[in-house]
Design an enzyme around this catalytic site. Structure first.
Site, PDB file in Angstrom:
ATOM      1  N   ALA A   1       0.805  -1.222   0.000  1.00 49.21           N
ATOM      2  CA  ALA A   1       0.000   0.000   0.000  1.00 49.21           C
ATOM      3  C   ALA A   1       0.839   1.272   0.000  1.00 49.21           C
ATOM      4  O   ALA A   1       0.286   2.368   0.058  1.00 49.21           O
ATOM      5  CB  ALA A   1      -0.929   0.005   1.214  1.00 49.21           C
ATOM      6  N   ASP A   2       2.157   1.122  -0.097  1.00 50.34           N
ATOM      7  CA  ASP A   2       3.015   2.313  -0.100  1.00 50.34           C
ATOM      8  C   ASP A   2       4.115   2.168  -1.152  1.00 50.34           C
ATOM      9  O   ASP A   2       5.308   2.240  -0.841  1.00 50.34           O
ATOM     10  CB  ASP A   2       3.633   2.505   1.290  1.00 50.34           C
ATOM     11  N   PRO A   3       3.724   1.968  -2.424  1.00 52.85           N
ATOM     12  CA  PRO A   3       4.730   1.723  -3.466  1.00 52.85           C
ATOM     13  C   PRO A   3       5.272   3.014  -4.077  1.00 52.85           C
ATOM     14  O   PRO A   3       5.276   3.183  -5.291  1.00 52.85           O
ATOM     15  CB  PRO A   3       3.941   0.920  -4.497  1.00 52.85           C
TER      16      PRO A   3
ATOM     17  N   ASN B   1      10.430   2.968  -2.728  1.00 51.53           N
ATOM     18  CA  ASN B   1      10.233   1.580  -2.310  1.00 51.53           C
ATOM     19  C   ASN B   1      10.280   0.596  -3.474  1.00 51.53           C
ATOM     20  O   ASN B   1      10.044  -0.597  -3.286  1.00 51.53           O
ATOM     21  CB  ASN B   1       8.894   1.425  -1.585  1.00 51.53           C
TER      22      ASN B   1
END
Length: 441
Positions: free
Chosen positions: A79-81, A85
């Protein structure tokens, strides 16, 4: 401030690795859970550059495929691409790091999201309005007619350009102006899902302004719709292909063509099919329709081919009767034995033949035929029959298809050999039922 729980992050990383680490050219670092504490995370060391800093469209495609699996296959997604990352390792792999923020996408929402994409591409805005209710954007009490009208106005022009030209960002922008008017609700999961997709499209657009993430994802969506055993998706496929009881062969053709653009289900490959490699295309179609996953589509195809052959037989009989009457002086003109439904089945059969010829000659684009000018005693049904006769592939065109047979696995060869008997049984049943109706009813 609440401290981060690195034990939970390590478990997230291990689960992510188990689900997606097997995708070709995807690297998910190993988490050493036994050495990890709430304040210290011990993981495999990864070196590379931010994906946004290197022009590697292939790895973006890998990321899109991985996102497809996350969002629509397993429902466990990163959920945090953000660009920091996603790394391109020095040996050319896409590495995911930082598993502190993960999301869960349940089966109902996964199927609903797939249905929404399917209905959007096929411009079925009435069904799309229902999808928005399923996904939680609208309450069940919403004015469906008003929503359908609004969605048509928002998306009609965007999807008219074709799925490969649909911009995910533009869709969201166009929808944004309508959300306030229709009092859309924004589900908590939606912002995370959209972010995970939009980041990849943003990275790709940075070095390829024409890149469209939906165009890259839709082939996998098409393949999943054609092969998934989910009752919800099968019901949607049935409704999509049979609009008001009429078989929409154009939609099936589109889904088959798009599914051929998808790479393998378990891994991506860098090599692409050549547009004129009809033998490979035919092999893929057979490999798909003859497997257990393709059983649902195979059933539809056999059903429609049986209808078409039945109608073709009636049209041929009408044609021969008409020709015989022309040779007999003062013979009364005979009326056609075909119904409008038979005519529709005949047209569908002709289109199936066109698709087959198109895959051989033009890599998937149906060829057009010149209509012959019928004689005075030929009706429109016999004209269709003459077109079908003209459309049948020649021996030279059939040979490439037959040459694929030895390359199929033995179990698929056996399944293929069973089809003629299955088709004959269906055809006999139709002819028998029609004869009984005409004699006794």
């Amino acid at each position: 401030m609440q401290e981060m729980d690195y034990i939970k992050e390590a478990k997230n990383g291990l689960k992510f690795r188990e689900l997606y680490g097997g995708i070709e050219d995807v690297l998910v670092p190993y988490m050493y859970l036994e050495n990890t504490t709430r304040r210290v995370l011990v993981m495999e060391w990864v070196e590379g550059k931010k994906l946004s800093e290197v022009k590697d469209l292939y790895l973006v495609e890998v990321g899109v495929y991985c996102s497809f699996n996350q969002l629509l296959e397993y429902g466990f997604y990163h959920a945090d691409p953000h660009p920091g990352n996603l790394l391109r390792t020095y040996n050319g792999k896409l590495a995911y790091i930082d598993f502190g923020m993960m999301g869960e996408f349940n089966q109902e929402f996964r199927d609903g999201f797939i249905e929404a994409c399917l209905h959007l591409v096929n411009r079925d805005f009435d069904a799309l309005a229902k999808d928005f209710v399923t996904l939680g954007f609208l309450p069940p009490t919403s004015d469906k007619e008003g929503v359908t009208k609004a969605l048509t106005g928002v998306f009609q022009n965007a999807v008219a350009k074709g799925v490969s030209n649909i911009s995910f960002g533009d869709l969201l922008g166009n929808l944004g102006t309508t959300m306030y008017k229709l009092k859309f609700q924004i589900p908590s999961y939606f912002s995370l899902v959209i972010r995970s997709v939009a980041v990849l499209e943003g990275i790709a657009i940075g070095f390829n302004p024409n890149y469209k993430v939906l165009g890259s994802t839709y082939p996998w969506i098409a393949r999943k719709v054609l092969t998934d055993s989910s009752p919800q998706l099968r019901s949607s496929l049935q409704a999509l292909l049979y609009e008001k009881g009429v078989f929409r062969i154009d939609r099936l053709e589109s889904l088959l063509s798009e599914s051929l653009r998808a790479r393998t289900e378990k891994a991506l490959v860098k090599s692409q099919l050549e547009d004129n490699d009809s033998k490979v295309a035919v092999k893929q179609i057979l490999s798909f329709t003859l497997t257990e996953k393709g059983a649902f589509v195979r059933e539809i195809l056999l059903q429609e081919i049986a209808k078409g052959l039945d109608a073709f037989g009636l049209a041929t009989l009408d044609y021969l009767t008409s020709m015989a009457n022309t040779s007999i002086p003062f013979a009364a003109s005979s009326s056609s034995s075909m119904t409008e439904e038979d005519m529709m089945n005949l047209r569908t059969f002709r289109r199936l033949m066109l698709i087959l010829s198109g895959f051989q000659k033009n890599g998937g684009s149906p060829v057009e035929l010149k209509r012959t000018v019928p004689s005075k005693n030929q009706n429109m049904y016999s004209e269709e029959a003459s077109l079908i006769f003209y459309q049948f592939p020649s021996v030279e065109e059939i040979l490439p298809i037959l040459s694929v047979f030895p390359e199929l696995p033995p179990e698929l060869q056996q399944q293929l050999l069973l089809l003629p008997a299955d088709l004959a049984g269906r055809l006999i049943s139709r002819v028998t039922a029609r004869t009984i109706r005409r004699v006794f009813l």
